[in-house]
Design a protein around this motif. Structure first.
Motif, PDB file in Angstrom:
ATOM      1  N   GLU A 194      11.045  57.232  20.564  1.00  9.74           N
ATOM      2  CA  GLU A 194      10.186  57.433  19.384  1.00  9.74           C
ATOM      3  C   GLU A 194       8.913  58.270  19.605  1.00  9.74           C
ATOM      4  O   GLU A 194       8.499  59.352  18.816  1.00  9.74           O
ATOM      5  CB  GLU A 194       9.698  56.556  18.440  1.00  9.74           C
ATOM      6  CG  GLU A 194      11.047  55.518  18.089  1.00  9.74           C
ATOM      7  CD  GLU A 194      10.525  54.028  17.458  1.00  9.74           C
ATOM      8  OE1 GLU A 194       9.425  53.755  17.755  1.00  9.74           O
ATOM      9  OE2 GLU A 194      11.459  53.392  16.864  1.00  9.74           O
ATOM     10  N   ARG A 242      13.145  58.887  14.535  1.00  5.22           N
ATOM     11  CA  ARG A 242      12.012  58.681  13.623  1.00  5.22           C
ATOM     12  C   ARG A 242      11.457  57.174  14.008  1.00  5.22           C
ATOM     13  O   ARG A 242      12.193  56.154  14.271  1.00  5.22           O
ATOM     14  CB  ARG A 242      12.560  58.394  12.355  1.00  5.22           C
ATOM     15  CG  ARG A 242      13.374  60.150  11.969  1.00  5.22           C
ATOM     16  CD  ARG A 242      13.450  60.192  10.737  1.00  5.22           C
ATOM     17  NE  ARG A 242      14.526  61.524  10.284  1.00  5.22           N
ATOM     18  CZ  ARG A 242      13.782  62.601  10.050  1.00  5.22           C
ATOM     19  NH1 ARG A 242      12.620  62.828  10.305  1.00  5.22           N
ATOM     20  NH2 ARG A 242      14.390  63.664   9.819  1.00  5.22           N
ATOM     21  N   THR A 243      10.179  56.887  13.653  1.00  4.77           N
ATOM     22  CA  THR A 243       9.345  55.829  13.800  1.00  4.77           C
ATOM     23  C   THR A 243       9.598  54.704  12.939  1.00  4.77           C
ATOM     24  O   THR A 243       9.239  53.471  13.303  1.00  4.77           O
ATOM     25  CB  THR A 243       7.921  56.147  13.993  1.00  4.77           C
ATOM     26  OG1 THR A 243       7.560  56.829  12.527  1.00  4.77           O
ATOM     27  CG2 THR A 243       7.512  57.063  15.021  1.00  4.77           C
ATOM     28  N   ASN A 244       9.996  54.923  11.837  1.00  3.72           N
ATOM     29  CA  ASN A 244      10.360  53.578  10.988  1.00  3.72           C
ATOM     30  C   ASN A 244      11.845  52.928  11.498  1.00  3.72           C
ATOM     31  O   ASN A 244      12.923  53.366  11.147  1.00  3.72           O
ATOM     32  CB  ASN A 244      10.549  54.173   9.416  1.00  3.72           C
ATOM     33  CG  ASN A 244      10.743  52.950   8.602  1.00  3.72           C
ATOM     34  OD1 ASN A 244      10.896  51.943   8.878  1.00  3.72           O
ATOM     35  ND2 ASN A 244      10.429  53.229   7.168  1.00  3.72           N
ATOM     36  N   ARG A 267      17.193  56.482  13.035  1.00  3.18           N
ATOM     37  CA  ARG A 267      17.290  57.669  12.398  1.00  3.18           C
ATOM     38  C   ARG A 267      16.844  58.767  13.517  1.00  3.18           C
ATOM     39  O   ARG A 267      15.717  58.632  14.171  1.00  3.18           O
ATOM     40  CB  ARG A 267      16.712  57.841  11.121  1.00  3.18           C
ATOM     41  CG  ARG A 267      17.186  57.144  10.256  1.00  3.18           C
ATOM     42  CD  ARG A 267      18.582  57.480   9.625  1.00  3.18           C
ATOM     43  NE  ARG A 267      18.589  58.949   9.074  1.00  3.18           N
ATOM     44  CZ  ARG A 267      18.603  58.886   7.730  1.00  3.18           C
ATOM     45  NH1 ARG A 267      18.293  58.104   6.939  1.00  3.18           N
ATOM     46  NH2 ARG A 267      18.478  60.135   7.160  1.00  3.18           N
ATOM     47  N   SER A 307      15.560  62.340  14.759  1.00  2.00           N
ATOM     48  CA  SER A 307      14.790  63.459  13.928  1.00  2.00           C
ATOM     49  C   SER A 307      15.654  64.607  14.028  1.00  2.00           C
ATOM     50  O   SER A 307      16.652  64.683  14.698  1.00  2.00           O
ATOM     51  CB  SER A 307      13.294  63.683  14.673  1.00  2.00           C
ATOM     52  OG  SER A 307      13.408  64.186  15.963  1.00  2.00           O
TER      53      SER A 307
END
Length: 314
Positions: free
Chosen positions: A194, A200-202, A245, A247
């Motif tokens: 991440e 993705r960071t979420n 997810r 990127s």
């Protein structure tokens, strides 16, 4: 003192002055520093370092010459790097290229500018795989990938290769920490991916799949060399899977890494996914991918066979 003694003494002093210290007399950090300096400043950097060690003052003209030599060596090194990358890419090209694609001159210039600074073999292979992907499928590698790839060292490239083992299009199905930890994809590794912009960071994201048919629910997941078909009798059903997810850059880099390592499906991973969808009332079938038109389009596959997990509860 005789004439012979004076000559012997003078020869001994001259020999002592000309003798260079053995490499083993230097601390390993100093040796690495010397190599880093030579690579960054060019061959003239070694003479400069020797002068600094001996306390020799360098004239301004020497500074100008060293600067010119450094620029010349840098350009030569970058040319060698990019030619090595293009040579590797030529060996990776496949015949199923996107015939409707076009060459973006800005993409090419930016790629060369970023990739030419990579002298590491593992990094060059990744750059070459990215170049081959873009040549076969225009738009497959967004330019943001260049910035992320430029930050990856050999250790991070290895993590990307591990990530590629579980990639389904632009996500990974999120399983237990124990499952991924046994496969080296630990929680710390996820955080690092991440941080580098690959994931993705979420971390609470889920992916919802709608039906690809009208009379019943069905959706296809393309994983490595498998097509995973998930079905349900209710056409209004929505399949939800927890996921990590990727990127845009992470997707392109995972594709490149998977291409280099020829990723095959991890059957344990596949069975864990089956358990998840079975718990939601879906059935699963799988087929082998025999030919692809692109990363998301399969042109030929084997017949489907149903997958079920054993229910060991009594």
């Amino acid at each position: 003192m005789t004439e012979a003694d004076r000559k012997t003494s003078a020869a001994g002093r001259a020999k002592g002055r000309s003798k260079k210290p053995a490499a083993t007399s230097f601390d390993p950090a100093c040796l690495r520093f010397s190599e880093m300096l030579a690579y960054g400043l060019g061959a003239s950097g070694r003479s400069w370092l020797d002068a600094v060690r001996t306390g020799d003052d360098r004239e301004e003209s020497g500074l100008i010459e060293r600067a010119a030599a450094r620029v010349s060596e840098r350009d030569l090194r970058r040319q060698q790097n990019i030619e090595a990358i293009f040579s590797l890419a030529m060996t990776m090209l496949k015949d199923n290229a996107d015939a409707d694609g076009h060459v973006d001159p800005d993409w090419s210039v930016r790629f060369i500018e970023a990739a030419s600074d990579c002298g590491d073999r593992a990094g060059q292979e990744m750059w070459a795989a990215l170049l081959a992907l873009e040549a076969e499928e225009s738009g497959a590698v967004p330019p943001v990938t260049f910035r992320v790839m430029s930050t990856l060292n050999r250790a991070m490239i290895r993590w990307v290769a591990i990530l590629a083992k579980f990639r389904i299009n632009n996500f990974l199905v999120r399983l237990s920490d124990e499952f991924f930890g046994e496969r080296e994809l630990t929680g710390d590794c996820i955080l690092l991916l991440e941080e580098y912009g690959l994931l993705r960071t979420n971390r609470d994201l889920s992916k919802v799949f709608s039906s690809q048919k009208e009379d019943h629910f069905t959706t296809n997941l393309l994983y490595a060399d498998k097509v995973v078909r998930v079905s349900h009798e209710d056409p209004a059903a929505d399949l939800t899977l927890p996921c990590y997810r990727l990127s845009e850059a992470g997707t392109a880099l995972a594709r490149a890494a998977g291409r280099l390592s020829h990723v095959e499906a991890d059957l344990d991973y596949l069975l864990e996914i089956v358990k998840l969808v079975e718990a939601q009332g879906y059935t699963v079938a799988q087929a082998d991918i025999l030919a692809r038109r692109s990363d998301t389009i399969v042109s030929k596959h084997s017949p489907f066979c149903e997958l079920r997990t054993l229910n060991l509860r009594r």
